[in-house]
Design a protein around this motif. Structure first.
Motif, short mmCIF file in Angstrom:
data_model
loop_
_atom_site.label_atom_id
_atom_site.label_comp_id
_atom_site.label_asym_id
_atom_site.label_seq_id
_atom_site.Cartn_x
_atom_site.Cartn_y
_atom_site.Cartn_z
N LEU A 101 -33.40 -11.47 21.15
CA LEU A 101 -32.62 -12.61 22.04
C LEU A 101 -33.46 -13.13 22.93
CD1 LEU A 101 -30.04 -14.18 22.51
CD2 LEU A 101 -29.27 -12.37 24.02
N TYR A 110 -31.30 -16.53 19.23
CA TYR A 110 -31.82 -15.45 18.35
C TYR A 110 -32.78 -15.91 17.71
CZ TYR A 110 -27.58 -13.14 19.49
OH TYR A 110 -26.47 -12.38 20.12
N THR A 151 -24.79 -17.55 24.20
CA THR A 151 -25.49 -17.66 22.75
C THR A 151 -24.38 -18.00 21.84
OG1 THR A 151 -26.90 -15.91 23.42
CG2 THR A 151 -26.69 -16.40 20.98
#
Length: 289
Positions: A101, A110, A151
């Motif tokens: 990550l 990612y 994310t």
């Protein structure tokens, strides 16, 4: 001295070649003191799954973009200052082996490499040059970066809204909350808020994050950046597209298996001068071909 001069010339040619692959829309990358450390293809987890991207590591920035013609033409250039990067090692995933990550204030995502060795090489060099950059600026190498971007959860991870559980279909499309990264429906993400580290304009947030933004507004008044929170108030609006930003391009790209190229400087113990640039790679093809 001679080796240093050779390296300077080769480094300049390499950086200019990288610039040329992005064409006119790309930002100029050549600057005094900047060194191209390596380049290669990594898989980046986008909304619709892993997609190959061209990555270029410099001694102060990380650059990546969409692959148009392998080795010759890239687009959608993204530039990340190394001082803003934080990495986290991860276990292999089904769709993303050799993954890790990359967190930054503006975008977190990612990535995966073709092999464990390549993954370790990328992570090691990113951290190495980040540490050197922080030292050059007189900052501690382990200085923490605040306010990393969430994310985004890939579209394929959920068939239902992660807030109201309604099923997605043609009429009920997927959206992403920019604050938490959850997949949500339109009804659950009508609000907009200014998140300075992500965008200078209000962005989509889900209904659960609305209360968190309000709490942050009150706490922010007591911080140095508190003066900005007047603009951070949540606004309900039906104008969705004005502030909408995409996490990445949605077009499919073919997979490429190309080994990463690492370049050595005269300071390296096993340095041997060479230049990989091919003349035909100096200029990208024109649009439409």
């Amino acid at each position: 001295m001679v080796e240093q001069q050779i390296f300077t010339v080769q480094n300049r040619e390499r950086i200019q070649a990288v610039e040329s692959t992005f064409g006119r829309p790309g930002k100029m990358l050549l600057k005094p003191g900047r060194i191209l450390v390596g380049e290669g293809y990594l898989s980046k987890l986008c909304r619709r799954g892993p997609k190959p991207k061209a990555f270029f590591l410099f001694n102060d920035i990380l650059v990546y973009g969409r692959i148009m013609v392998p080795g010759r033409w890239n687009s959608r250039q993204k530039i990340i200052p190394l001082e803003d990067v934080q990495q986290e090692d991860l276990e292999d995933g089904v769709a993303m082996p050799n993954q890790w990550l990359i967190r930054t204030p503006r975008k977190s995502f990612y990535v995966s490499a073709a092999s464990p060795d390549e993954k370790n090489a990328w992570m090691g060099r990113i951290e190495q040059y980040r540490s050197l950059l922080m030292q050059a600026k007189g900052l501690p190498a382990d200085k923490a970066v605040e306010n990393f971007a969430a994310t985004w959860i890939p579209d394929m991870a959920s068939a239902i809204c992660m807030r109201c559980s309604k099923r997605f279909n043609v009429a009920n499309r997927r959206h992403h909350c920019r604050r938490c990264g959850y997949i949500v429906c339109r009804a659950c993400s009508k609000s907009r808020a200014l998140i300075p580290n992500i965008s200078s304009r209000p962005v989509r947030i889900c209904r659960v994050c609305v209360s968190s933004v309000h709490e942050g507004k009150e706490q922010g008044k007591q911080r140095a950046q508190g003066k900005h929170w007047k603009k951070n108030s949540v606004e309900d609006t039906t104008t969705l597209h004005e502030y909408e930003t995409s996490s990445d391009d949605e077009s499919c790209e073919e997979g490429y298996q190309v080994s990463t190229k690492w370049f050595k400087s005269p300071e390296d113990e096993d340095y041997s001068p060479y230049c990989y640039i091919k003349p035909e790679h100096m200029n990208p093809p024109v649009s439409g071909l």
